[in-house]
Design an enzyme around this catalytic site. Structure first.
Site, mmCIF file in Angstrom:
data_model
loop_
_atom_site.group_PDB
_atom_site.id
_atom_site.type_symbol
_atom_site.label_atom_id
_atom_site.label_comp_id
_atom_site.label_asym_id
_atom_site.label_seq_id
_atom_site.Cartn_x
_atom_site.Cartn_y
_atom_site.Cartn_z
ATOM 1 N N GLY A 164 0.868 -1.232 0.009
ATOM 2 C CA GLY A 164 0.038 -0.119 0.015
ATOM 3 C C GLY A 164 0.889 1.451 -0.082
ATOM 4 O O GLY A 164 0.340 2.379 0.497
ATOM 5 N N GLY A 165 1.991 1.179 -0.353
ATOM 6 C CA GLY A 165 2.946 2.208 -0.672
ATOM 7 C C GLY A 165 3.502 2.804 0.768
ATOM 8 O O GLY A 165 4.083 3.832 0.726
ATOM 9 N N GLU A 288 8.202 -6.339 -6.761
ATOM 10 C CA GLU A 288 7.642 -7.347 -5.840
ATOM 11 C C GLU A 288 6.380 -8.033 -6.826
ATOM 12 O O GLU A 288 6.162 -7.682 -7.850
ATOM 13 C CB GLU A 288 6.900 -6.411 -4.738
ATOM 14 C CG GLU A 288 5.742 -5.765 -5.364
ATOM 15 C CD GLU A 288 4.696 -5.191 -4.293
ATOM 16 O OE1 GLU A 288 4.769 -5.888 -2.957
ATOM 17 O OE2 GLU A 288 4.177 -4.224 -4.410
ATOM 18 N N ARG A 292 -2.290 -12.071 -5.131
ATOM 19 C CA ARG A 292 -3.667 -12.199 -4.768
ATOM 20 C C ARG A 292 -4.196 -11.546 -6.042
ATOM 21 O O ARG A 292 -3.614 -11.181 -6.971
ATOM 22 C CB ARG A 292 -3.890 -10.992 -3.771
ATOM 23 C CG ARG A 292 -3.258 -9.913 -3.903
ATOM 24 C CD ARG A 292 -3.419 -8.719 -2.871
ATOM 25 N NE ARG A 292 -2.598 -7.598 -2.697
ATOM 26 C CZ ARG A 292 -2.624 -6.533 -3.689
ATOM 27 N NH1 ARG A 292 -3.585 -6.378 -4.248
ATOM 28 N NH2 ARG A 292 -1.693 -5.422 -3.463
HETATM 29 P P1 ADP Z 1 -3.069 -3.099 -5.847
HETATM 30 O O1 ADP Z 1 -1.821 -3.173 -6.626
HETATM 31 O O2 ADP Z 1 -4.114 -4.095 -6.032
HETATM 32 O O3 ADP Z 1 -3.622 -1.591 -6.282
HETATM 33 P P2 ADP Z 1 -2.667 -1.737 -3.409
HETATM 34 O O4 ADP Z 1 -1.139 -1.816 -3.024
HETATM 35 O O5 ADP Z 1 -3.472 -0.592 -3.916
HETATM 36 O O6 ADP Z 1 -2.828 -3.127 -4.601
HETATM 37 O O7 ADP Z 1 -3.422 -2.663 -2.286
HETATM 38 C C1 ADP Z 1 -4.857 -3.076 -2.528
HETATM 39 C C2 ADP Z 1 -5.728 -2.938 -1.278
HETATM 40 O O8 ADP Z 1 -5.091 -3.624 0.033
HETATM 41 C C3 ADP Z 1 -5.655 -1.476 -0.905
HETATM 42 O O9 ADP Z 1 -7.012 -1.218 -0.329
HETATM 43 C C4 ADP Z 1 -4.562 -1.282 0.241
HETATM 44 O O10 ADP Z 1 -5.050 -0.316 1.207
HETATM 45 C C5 ADP Z 1 -4.722 -2.611 0.883
HETATM 46 N N1 ADP Z 1 -3.251 -3.166 1.300
HETATM 47 C C6 ADP Z 1 -2.158 -3.411 0.346
HETATM 48 N N2 ADP Z 1 -1.314 -3.662 1.064
HETATM 49 C C7 ADP Z 1 -1.526 -3.764 2.301
HETATM 50 C C8 ADP Z 1 -1.000 -4.153 3.652
HETATM 51 N N3 ADP Z 1 0.122 -4.534 3.713
HETATM 52 N N4 ADP Z 1 -1.478 -4.002 4.600
HETATM 53 C C9 ADP Z 1 -2.919 -3.400 4.780
HETATM 54 N N5 ADP Z 1 -3.447 -3.298 3.765
HETATM 55 C C10 ADP Z 1 -2.802 -3.388 2.500
HETATM 56 P P1 ADP Z 2 4.150 -1.744 -2.097
HETATM 57 O O1 ADP Z 2 4.288 -3.020 -1.708
HETATM 58 O O2 ADP Z 2 3.882 -0.432 -1.492
HETATM 59 O O3 ADP Z 2 2.918 -1.668 -3.485
HETATM 60 P P2 ADP Z 2 6.056 -1.274 -4.330
HETATM 61 O O4 ADP Z 2 7.625 -2.165 -3.997
HETATM 62 O O5 ADP Z 2 5.283 -2.019 -5.194
HETATM 63 O O6 ADP Z 2 5.565 -1.274 -2.907
HETATM 64 O O7 ADP Z 2 6.526 0.290 -4.925
HETATM 65 C C1 ADP Z 2 5.463 1.002 -4.726
HETATM 66 C C2 ADP Z 2 5.678 2.132 -5.788
HETATM 67 O O8 ADP Z 2 6.676 2.758 -5.477
HETATM 68 C C3 ADP Z 2 5.976 1.497 -7.219
HETATM 69 O O9 ADP Z 2 4.631 1.468 -7.946
HETATM 70 C C4 ADP Z 2 6.703 2.713 -7.814
HETATM 71 O O10 ADP Z 2 5.999 3.735 -8.203
HETATM 72 C C5 ADP Z 2 7.735 3.143 -6.639
HETATM 73 N N1 ADP Z 2 8.950 2.387 -6.479
HETATM 74 C C6 ADP Z 2 9.171 1.275 -5.803
HETATM 75 N N2 ADP Z 2 10.398 0.571 -6.008
HETATM 76 C C7 ADP Z 2 11.129 1.683 -7.031
HETATM 77 C C8 ADP Z 2 12.281 1.820 -7.383
HETATM 78 N N3 ADP Z 2 13.292 1.079 -7.169
HETATM 79 N N4 ADP Z 2 12.649 3.108 -8.240
HETATM 80 C C9 ADP Z 2 11.799 3.897 -8.485
HETATM 81 N N5 ADP Z 2 10.332 3.809 -8.108
HETATM 82 C C10 ADP Z 2 10.057 2.760 -7.198
HETATM 83 MG MG MG Z 3 3.309 -2.643 -5.251
#
Ligand code: ADP
Ligand code: ADP
Ligand code: MG
Length: 474
Positions: A164-165, A288, A292
């Protein structure tokens, strides 16, 4: 096929799964919190079981209660949706131990991919390109700083348990590193109960491109093409499209190859997504794997005609994949807008409340996934997303026009939403060119918000966009 499924989630994804079950003659049981008593999923499911008060900790995250509810109602499988327990290996293992099919991959695949530092190691070993960075977790800020100096700034410090960033910080220099490290670790500790972090190179101005995977219990893996999810605010996706505009076929082939390799490396089963960042040189790196169904899965369904949730149910029932890679053809272009109950003019702060009136769009090529209705109450306890609007068109231009039209038809009164900001994106020149990066929101949103505050959205943007549109017509 399965006979009876428990849905361990809420909101639009719970409804998505219930609808799919109904369409396939599968009985459904929904678990819900007191705050969701009057929700559409509760009204639609065959049976419902209240599992606690509004707080997710007391309800949607209560593993024992959910397992018990499944057993008492005679369910054979549990669909976890996204968020909540969907990527919790302990919950998947509990399902396995109790003879319930967890609709998703095995608990060990979830554990491997859920630890993002470990996942990168596995992918690297499997020959999937990963972002250069630390070999696994970094134990101290000093150690991290040394690694960052080796790989070169800017770097990202990321939570191993992240999602979730959250739990992510950027450091542009050695001076900034220690603070960034500590704040990433602290945020990770409070959000995920695990402060473990790792370091990786920040890919400058990247695109977020991800590949949808389907895998059955027999080791067959196919991909359903890619999605471009680069329109993000604070690393959270706002708008997604498929396919990614302007990728050439050889890059695409390599991307698909890497994604299938990734799924095979972790013995993946069910639907999953392999996420990459792609630099301006079109080189891409694994970041990553999401184990799901994803929020944005409908754009892939629209362009491939493959029903991803149906496939999850089939695969969970033990059926082999009934589609082959050669059957997957991308038809036109699809776009999804996430509509959130947020006030864009107030830093996108969540704005729950009562929906006084709602009208959703219709027509050819338009799909709506939402649980709101006239009088529905949006709870402050959960994610602010209230609707997803998805369109498909023969070309990207047609999909853009269709989305503008669909958003224009949509009326949501009573709560502020991100509808107008989405509409502004659809008239933005950078967006229309299709080659935007994850820096889009930071650069482009402020001007849109100023216009929004002034109350005249899209006027000037529209005029400019119409000119651009004519020049890119295909
Ligand atoms: P997607 O790649 O499907 O857009 P998101 O990162 O937006 O995934 O997450 C999908 C949903 O799950 C969102 O509602 C987000 O708030 C929730 N979510 C994602 N990762 C986590 C986490 N580690 N813990 C709690 N909620 C999460
Ligand atoms: P989450 O598990 O919260 O979704 P991600 O690893 O998927 O985390 O990263 C979320 C976002 O952050 C990515 O969609 C991208 O926009 C940015 N990001 C992640 N890693 C990098 C990287 N190494 N360089 C630039 N942007 C990144
Ligand atoms: Mg991600």
């Amino acid at each position: 096929m399965l006979n009876k499924v428990l849905i361990a989630n809420r909101g639009e994804i719970a409804l998505r799964v219930i609808r799919e079950c109904m369409d396939n003659g599968i009985q459904t049981v929904i678990v819900y919190s007191e705050a969701d008593r009057d929700s559409l999923p509760v009204m639609m499911a065959d049976q419902s079981v209240c599992i606690g008060p509004a707080s997710p900790r007391e309800s949607y995250l209560q593993m024992d209660r959910i397992i018990t509810a499944a057993q008492l109602t005679g369910c054979e499988a549990i669909h976890p949706g996204f968020g909540f327990l969907s990527e919790n290996p302990k919950f998947a293992a509990m399902c396995e131990e109790n003879g319930l099919k967890f609709i998703g991959p095995s608990s060990s695949a979830i554990a491997d991919m859920g630890d993002k530092a470990k996942a990168k190691e596995m992918m690297k070993a499997a020959g999937v390109p990963v972002v250069p960075g630390s070999d696994g977790p970094v134990s101290s800020a000093e150690e991290g700083k040394k690694i960052a100096e080796e790989i070169g700034f800017p770097v990202l410090i990321k939570a191993s348990a992240g999602g979730g960033g959250r739990g992510m910080r950027r450091a542009d220099s050695a001076d900034e590193f220690i603070d960034a490290f500590q704040s990433a670790s602290m945020e990770a500790e409070s959000a995920f109960g695990d402060g473990t972090v790792y370091v990786e190179k920040l890919v400058v101005n990247p695109r977020h491109i991800e590949v949808q995977i389907l895998a059955d219990q027999f080791g067959n893996v196919i991909h359903l093409g890619e999605r471009n999810c680069s329109i993000q605010r604070r690393n959270q996706k706002m708008l997604e499209e498929a396919p990614c505009f302007g990728l050439d076929d050889s890059v695409r082939a390599d991307l698909y190859d890497a994604a299938v390799k990734a799924a095979k490396a972790c013995h993946y089963e069910s639907a999953g997504t392999v996420e990459f960042v792609m630099g301006s040189d079109n080189r891409f790196y694994f970041i990553e794997m999401n184990t799901r169904v994803q929020v944005e899965h409908p754009v892939t369904e629209m362009v491939t005609g493959v029903n991803i949730v149906y496939q999850q149910l089939r695969i969970a029932a033990g059926a082999p994949l009934n589609i082959e890679q050669k059957d997957i053809k991308i038809q036109g272009h699809a776009i999804e807008c996430r509509i959130c109950a947020e006030d864009a003019t107030n830093d996108f702060s969540p704005a729950p409340g009562k929906v006084d009136f709602v009208h959703f769009p219709g027509g050819n090529g338009v799909r709506v996934e939402s649980i709101i209705y006239n009088g529905a109450v949006i709870s402050p306890w959960y994610d602010s997303m209230v609707a997803k609007i998805i369109v498909q068109g023969n070309t990207r231009v047609q999909a853009v026009r269709r989305m503008r039209r669909a958003l224009a038809e949509t009326v949501i009164r009573g709560i502020p939403t991100t509808l107008d900001i989405q509409q502004a994106i659809l008239y933005n020149m950078q967006f229309l060119r299709g080659s935007y990066t994850t820096g889009f929101a930071e650069k482009e949103l402020p001007a849109m918000i100023r216009i929004l505050k002034a109350g005249t959205i899209a006027g000037e943007e529209k005029r400019k966009a119409d000119v651009q549109e004519e020049s890119t017509e295909d």
